[in-house]
Write a protein that holds these residues in place. Structure first.
Motif, PDB file in Angstrom:
ATOM      1  N   ARG A  43      18.415 125.499  61.861  1.00 39.66           N
ATOM      2  CA  ARG A  43      17.936 126.048  60.435  1.00 39.66           C
ATOM      3  C   ARG A  43      18.382 125.431  58.886  1.00 39.66           C
ATOM      4  NH1 ARG A  43      15.171 131.188  59.437  1.00 39.66           N
ATOM      5  NH2 ARG A  43      14.945 131.555  61.236  1.00 39.66           N
ATOM      6  N   SER A  44      19.501 125.476  58.441  1.00 41.30           N
ATOM      7  CA  SER A  44      20.039 124.719  58.264  1.00 41.30           C
ATOM      8  C   SER A  44      19.549 123.230  57.257  1.00 41.30           C
ATOM      9  CB  SER A  44      21.704 124.434  58.181  1.00 41.30           C
ATOM     10  OG  SER A  44      22.312 126.642  58.412  1.00 41.30           O
ATOM     11  N   ILE A  45      19.402 122.458  58.173  1.00 41.33           N
ATOM     12  CA  ILE A  45      18.895 121.734  57.859  1.00 41.33           C
ATOM     13  C   ILE A  45      17.577 121.904  57.005  1.00 41.33           C
ATOM     14  CG2 ILE A  45      17.493 119.225  58.426  1.00 41.33           C
ATOM     15  CD1 ILE A  45      19.652 119.552  60.858  1.00 41.33           C
ATOM     16  N   PRO A  50      30.504 134.312  59.461  1.00 43.44           N
ATOM     17  CA  PRO A  50      32.418 133.624  59.231  1.00 43.44           C
ATOM     18  C   PRO A  50      32.412 132.375  58.388  1.00 43.44           C
ATOM     19  CG  PRO A  50      31.836 133.715  61.824  1.00 43.44           C
ATOM     20  CD  PRO A  50      30.666 134.457  61.217  1.00 43.44           C
ATOM     21  N   ILE A  51      33.291 132.129  58.307  1.00 47.48           N
ATOM     22  CA  ILE A  51      33.939 130.900  56.883  1.00 47.48           C
ATOM     23  C   ILE A  51      34.470 129.867  57.835  1.00 47.48           C
ATOM     24  CG2 ILE A  51      35.107 129.953  54.897  1.00 47.48           C
ATOM     25  CD1 ILE A  51      35.151 133.081  53.780  1.00 47.48           C
ATOM     26  N   GLY A  52      33.312 128.685  57.569  1.00 44.96           N
ATOM     27  CA  GLY A  52      33.634 127.918  58.023  1.00 44.96           C
ATOM     28  C   GLY A  52      33.208 126.530  57.381  1.00 44.96           C
ATOM     29  N   ILE A  53      33.640 125.081  57.301  1.00 48.68           N
ATOM     30  CA  ILE A  53      33.110 124.125  56.837  1.00 48.68           C
ATOM     31  C   ILE A  53      32.290 122.384  57.353  1.00 48.68           C
ATOM     32  CG2 ILE A  53      34.968 123.292  56.078  1.00 48.68           C
ATOM     33  CD1 ILE A  53      34.048 122.726  52.765  1.00 48.68           C
ATOM     34  N   SER A  54      32.828 122.700  58.538  1.00 46.03           N
ATOM     35  CA  SER A  54      32.866 121.566  59.424  1.00 46.03           C
ATOM     36  C   SER A  54      31.208 121.480  59.841  1.00 46.03           C
ATOM     37  CB  SER A  54      33.133 121.330  60.316  1.00 46.03           C
ATOM     38  OG  SER A  54      33.047 122.615  61.151  1.00 46.03           O
ATOM     39  N   THR A  55      30.599 122.456  60.174  1.00 40.40           N
ATOM     40  CA  THR A  55      28.986 122.726  60.483  1.00 40.40           C
ATOM     41  C   THR A  55      28.026 121.875  59.281  1.00 40.40           C
ATOM     42  OG1 THR A  55      29.793 124.117  61.569  1.00 40.40           O
ATOM     43  CG2 THR A  55      27.304 124.270  61.372  1.00 40.40           C
ATOM     44  N   GLN A  56      28.575 122.200  58.202  1.00 32.09           N
ATOM     45  CA  GLN A  56      27.810 121.600  56.773  1.00 32.09           C
ATOM     46  C   GLN A  56      28.406 120.205  56.374  1.00 32.09           C
ATOM     47  OE1 GLN A  56      26.202 124.848  56.724  1.00 32.09           O
ATOM     48  NE2 GLN A  56      25.859 123.987  55.050  1.00 32.09           N
ATOM     49  N   TYR A  57      29.102 119.305  57.368  1.00 33.68           N
ATOM     50  CA  TYR A  57      28.721 117.965  57.503  1.00 33.68           C
ATOM     51  C   TYR A  57      27.765 117.193  59.009  1.00 33.68           C
ATOM     52  CZ  TYR A  57      33.594 117.985  54.531  1.00 33.68           C
ATOM     53  OH  TYR A  57      34.107 118.319  53.555  1.00 33.68           O
ATOM     54  N   VAL A  79      24.994 119.896  59.456  1.00 27.30           N
ATOM     55  CA  VAL A  79      23.895 119.638  58.304  1.00 27.30           C
ATOM     56  C   VAL A  79      23.076 118.468  57.357  1.00 27.30           C
ATOM     57  CG1 VAL A  79      22.808 121.575  56.566  1.00 27.30           C
ATOM     58  CG2 VAL A  79      24.227 122.310  58.900  1.00 27.30           C
ATOM     59  N   THR A  80      24.631 117.945  57.004  1.00 28.86           N
ATOM     60  CA  THR A  80      24.119 116.729  55.618  1.00 28.86           C
ATOM     61  C   THR A  80      23.376 115.798  56.516  1.00 28.86           C
ATOM     62  OG1 THR A  80      25.876 117.883  54.228  1.00 28.86           O
ATOM     63  CG2 THR A  80      25.266 115.819  53.586  1.00 28.86           C
ATOM     64  N   SER A 113      26.586 128.325  53.077  1.00 27.60           N
ATOM     65  CA  SER A 113      27.956 127.005  53.435  1.00 27.60           C
ATOM     66  C   SER A 113      27.257 126.019  52.341  1.00 27.60           C
ATOM     67  CB  SER A 113      27.156 126.869  54.648  1.00 27.60           C
ATOM     68  OG  SER A 113      27.673 128.140  55.640  1.00 27.60           O
ATOM     69  N   MET A 114      26.778 125.065  51.818  1.00 29.24           N
ATOM     70  CA  MET A 114      26.533 124.498  50.739  1.00 29.24           C
ATOM     71  C   MET A 114      26.994 125.096  50.142  1.00 29.24           C
ATOM     72  SD  MET A 114      25.092 121.819  52.037  1.00 29.24           S
ATOM     73  CE  MET A 114      23.958 120.944  53.201  1.00 29.24           C
ATOM     74  N   VAL A 115      26.896 126.354  49.000  1.00 29.74           N
ATOM     75  CA  VAL A 115      27.385 126.563  47.972  1.00 29.74           C
ATOM     76  C   VAL A 115      29.388 126.897  48.286  1.00 29.74           C
ATOM     77  CG1 VAL A 115      27.569 128.936  46.878  1.00 29.74           C
ATOM     78  CG2 VAL A 115      25.655 128.162  47.816  1.00 29.74           C
ATOM     79  N   PHE A 116      29.234 127.709  49.721  1.00 30.46           N
ATOM     80  CA  PHE A 116      30.818 127.402  49.728  1.00 30.46           C
ATOM     81  C   PHE A 116      31.863 126.202  49.808  1.00 30.46           C
ATOM     82  CE2 PHE A 116      34.213 127.128  53.043  1.00 30.46           C
ATOM     83  CZ  PHE A 116      35.286 128.736  53.107  1.00 30.46           C
ATOM     84  N   ILE A 117      30.924 124.904  50.653  1.00 32.22           N
ATOM     85  CA  ILE A 117      31.341 123.280  50.078  1.00 32.22           C
ATOM     86  C   ILE A 117      31.483 123.209  48.482  1.00 32.22           C
ATOM     87  CG2 ILE A 117      30.646 121.190  50.502  1.00 32.22           C
ATOM     88  CD1 ILE A 117      29.823 121.518  53.077  1.00 32.22           C
ATOM     89  N   ALA A 118      30.944 123.385  48.271  1.00 34.70           N
ATOM     90  CA  ALA A 118      30.429 123.540  46.339  1.00 34.70           C
ATOM     91  C   ALA A 118      31.431 123.671  45.607  1.00 34.70           C
ATOM     92  CB  ALA A 118      29.188 123.865  45.547  1.00 34.70           C
ATOM     93  N   GLY A 119      32.118 125.365  46.363  1.00 29.80           N
ATOM     94  CA  GLY A 119      33.016 126.000  45.634  1.00 29.80           C
ATOM     95  C   GLY A 119      34.394 125.811  45.712  1.00 29.80           C
ATOM     96  N   VAL A 120      34.201 125.165  47.037  1.00 30.86           N
ATOM     97  CA  VAL A 120      35.828 124.712  47.609  1.00 30.86           C
ATOM     98  C   VAL A 120      35.859 123.864  46.869  1.00 30.86           C
ATOM     99  CG1 VAL A 120      36.779 123.590  49.582  1.00 30.86           C
ATOM    100  CG2 VAL A 120      35.523 124.830  49.913  1.00 30.86           C
ATOM    101  N   PHE A 121      35.196 122.426  46.559  1.00 33.98           N
ATOM    102  CA  PHE A 121      36.054 121.065  45.188  1.00 33.98           C
ATOM    103  C   PHE A 121      35.513 121.732  44.048  1.00 33.98           C
ATOM    104  CE2 PHE A 121      34.196 118.310  42.404  1.00 33.98           C
ATOM    105  CZ  PHE A 121      34.902 117.138  42.316  1.00 33.98           C
TER     106      PHE A 121
END
Length: 172
Positions: free
Chosen positions: A69-71, A25-32, A34-35, A78-86
């Motif tokens: 796992r993402s860390i 599923p598409i989502g972005i907040s989890t990546q924050y 992870v960051t 998802s990291m590519v998704f964040i870059a793509g959004v920006f």
């Protein structure tokens, strides 16, 4: 004649369906999260460890939603998704700036740094609340509702009237 929203909505629904079917599923907040975990792992090297095929952390929060796992493996969809959004937002702004259908910012808002700060703080509070509900606005409102997730449906039902009220207040 204004462009129809129906083909765009159908296309967006198709993109979300394919994403859920093929990746997740598409989502972005989890990546924050992870960051922040990646930054944390610079300070404490053993914050995430691999046990067999799984990644675990002594911090319980990192053990949910695949965050550990993402860390450990931050180069993911998802990291590519964040870059793509920006990048997509920036390109859209540049390409469609002169388009008559492009909604231009409120001139008052552009000159008023207090309003910008209020909107930023509101966005942070919205993101925090969405994470507390186990996702983010895109994850809940698009992917979550598509999956008939109860928390996503409740989040969306509560968010829309508030968003409409705030949009009308900012537009005044």
């Amino acid at each position: 004649m204004k462009p129809s929203w129906i083909p765009k909505g159908l296309f967006l629904g198709f993109v979300f369906f394919v994403s859920i079917l093929l990746v997740k599923p598409i989502g972005i907040s989890t990546q924050y999260s992870v960051t922040s975990g990646i930054i944390h792992s610079v300070v404490e090297k053993d914050i995430v460890v691999q046990k067999g095929k799984e990644y675990i952390s002594r911090i319980d929060y990192y053990n949910q939603d695949g965050i550990a796992r993402s860390i450990a493996n931050p180069y993911n969809f998802s990291m590519v998704f964040i870059a793509g959004v920006f990048i997509g937002g920036t390109l859209g702004r540049i390409i469609f700036l002169k388009n008559k259908y492009f909604i231009k910012e409120n001139e008052k808002l552009e000159k008023d740094s207090i309003s910008r700060m209020r909107l930023f703080i509101g966005g942070v509070i919205l993101l925090y609340g969405a994470r507390m509900a186990g996702g983010c606005t895109s994850g809940h409102m698009m992917s979550g509702v598509m999956q008939l997730s109860l928390s996503s449906i409740i989040f969306t039902i509560v968010l829309f009237p508030i968003a409409i009220f705030i949009a009308k207040k900012v537009g005044e």
